[in-house]
Design a protein around this motif. Structure first.
Motif, PDB file in Angstrom:
ATOM      1  N   ARG A  23      32.227 -31.244  -3.783  1.00 20.86           N
ATOM      2  CA  ARG A  23      32.296 -31.082  -2.317  1.00 20.86           C
ATOM      3  C   ARG A  23      31.528 -32.208  -1.632  1.00 20.86           C
ATOM      4  N   GLN A  24      30.346 -32.508  -2.136  1.00 22.41           N
ATOM      5  CA  GLN A  24      29.529 -33.572  -1.553  1.00 22.41           C
ATOM      6  C   GLN A  24      30.236 -34.922  -1.704  1.00 22.41           C
ATOM      7  N   MET A  25      30.850 -35.160  -2.851  1.00 20.00           N
ATOM      8  CA  MET A  25      31.572 -36.411  -3.065  1.00 20.00           C
ATOM      9  C   MET A  25      32.761 -36.502  -2.098  1.00 20.00           C
ATOM     10  N   ALA A  26      33.462 -35.397  -1.897  1.00 19.14           N
ATOM     11  CA  ALA A  26      34.599 -35.380  -0.967  1.00 19.14           C
ATOM     12  C   ALA A  26      34.127 -35.680   0.440  1.00 19.14           C
ATOM     13  N   GLU A  27      33.007 -35.115   0.855  1.00 15.06           N
ATOM     14  CA  GLU A  27      32.457 -35.384   2.183  1.00 15.06           C
ATOM     15  C   GLU A  27      32.069 -36.857   2.319  1.00 15.06           C
ATOM     16  N   ASN A  28      31.471 -37.396   1.254  1.00 20.67           N
ATOM     17  CA  ASN A  28      31.097 -38.817   1.287  1.00 20.67           C
ATOM     18  C   ASN A  28      32.330 -39.708   1.437  1.00 20.67           C
ATOM     19  N   TYR A  29      33.373 -39.387   0.649  1.00 22.20           N
ATOM     20  CA  TYR A  29      34.620 -40.142   0.786  1.00 22.20           C
ATOM     21  C   TYR A  29      35.209 -39.973   2.188  1.00 22.20           C
ATOM     22  N   GLY A  30      35.154 -38.797   2.725  1.00 22.76           N
ATOM     23  CA  GLY A  30      35.653 -38.538   4.071  1.00 22.76           C
ATOM     24  C   GLY A  30      34.935 -39.397   5.097  1.00 22.76           C
ATOM     25  N   LYS A  31      33.623 -39.519   4.935  1.00 26.60           N
ATOM     26  CA  LYS A  31      32.838 -40.363   5.847  1.00 26.60           C
ATOM     27  C   LYS A  31      33.247 -41.827   5.716  1.00 26.60           C
ATOM     28  N   ILE A  32      33.488 -42.259   4.477  1.00 25.34           N
ATOM     29  CA  ILE A  32      33.896 -43.647   4.253  1.00 25.34           C
ATOM     30  C   ILE A  32      35.258 -43.918   4.897  1.00 25.34           C
ATOM     31  N   VAL A  33      36.179 -43.007   4.669  1.00 21.48           N
ATOM     32  CA  VAL A  33      37.522 -43.170   5.231  1.00 21.48           C
ATOM     33  C   VAL A  33      37.472 -43.143   6.754  1.00 21.48           C
ATOM     34  N   SER A  34      36.699 -42.234   7.302  1.00 21.16           N
ATOM     35  CA  SER A  34      36.552 -42.144   8.753  1.00 21.16           C
ATOM     36  C   SER A  34      35.947 -43.436   9.300  1.00 21.16           C
ATOM     37  N   SER A  35      34.970 -43.955   8.598  1.00 25.06           N
ATOM     38  CA  SER A  35      34.355 -45.216   9.004  1.00 25.06           C
ATOM     39  C   SER A  35      35.377 -46.351   8.954  1.00 25.06           C
ATOM     40  N   PHE A  36      36.206 -46.366   7.903  1.00 21.91           N
ATOM     41  CA  PHE A  36      37.253 -47.375   7.776  1.00 21.91           C
ATOM     42  C   PHE A  36      38.206 -47.311   8.975  1.00 21.91           C
ATOM     43  N   ALA A  37      38.631 -46.117   9.318  1.00 18.63           N
ATOM     44  CA  ALA A  37      39.552 -45.951  10.463  1.00 18.63           C
ATOM     45  C   ALA A  37      38.886 -46.378  11.765  1.00 18.63           C
ATOM     46  N   ASP A  38      37.634 -45.970  11.957  1.00 20.61           N
ATOM     47  CA  ASP A  38      36.903 -46.362  13.168  1.00 20.61           C
ATOM     48  C   ASP A  38      36.787 -47.878  13.257  1.00 20.61           C
TER      49      ASP A  38
END
Length: 180
Positions: A102-117
């Motif tokens: 779950r923590q790894m998924a959240e970290n990836y989500g943050k990375i992807v969100s940062s990429f989109a931003d």
């Protein structure tokens, strides 16, 4: 008596000559006015045609922005989907680690969100640069218009000065020859 007739005849000839010159000048002025009016009409027609193109140019810019935004969305959606696949296929490997999936998924989500931003921010910078350049071009056009207006005034003033000097010289020459 014959000198009086001759003087009268010369005065009549001078009057006719002056009238003919005035008529010729009026005709020249009419021709110049007509040509200038036609030129103005052509310029007005050309600028009106260019003005009609503005909606098309505006649409092109809008299409560019829409396409860029859509491309960013598709890129980030594809990236997110690929990251989801990676995460789902890697859960078994991560279950042996101390960090939860779950923590790894959240970290990836943050990375992807940062990429989109970042992609959206980069597009915003690009658009701002394009609009700044357009603003610069508009200011350049305004300055050119003002400079051409001033140069036209200089040309007109120069012609007026030549005309005044020429008229003054003709007056002096006429005055001097009549005094002789």
């Amino acid at each position: 008596m014959s000198t009086k007739r001759q003087d009268k005849k010369e005065d009549s000839n001078e009057t006719q000559s002056t009238t003919a010159e005035q008529q010729f000048q009026r005709e020249q002025q009419q021709v110049v006015t007509k040509v200038i009016d036609e030129t103005r009409d052509n310029i007005k027609k050309t600028t009106n045609e260019a003005r009609k193109e503005i909606p098309r140019y505006t649409q092109i810019v809008n299409d560019y922005q829409e396409n860029t935004i859509q491309s960013i969305r598709e890129i980030t959606d594809n990236y997110v989907e690929s990251q989801k696949d990676i995460l789902m296929n890697s859960f078994q490997m991560w279950s042996n680690w101390t960090v939860s999936p779950r923590q790894m998924a959240e970290n990836y989500g943050k990375i992807v969100s940062s990429f989109a931003d970042n992609a959206v921010a980069a597009t915003r910078v690009l658009n701002n640069t394009v609009f700044a350049n357009l603003d610069s071009v508009n200011k350049s056009v305004q300055h050119t218009t003002e400079n051409v207006r001033e140069l036209s005034k200089i040309g007109a003033n120069t012609v007026k000065t030549f005309q005044q000097v020429s008229n003054h010289n003709i007056y002096i020459k006429t005055t001097n020859s009549s005094n002789d």
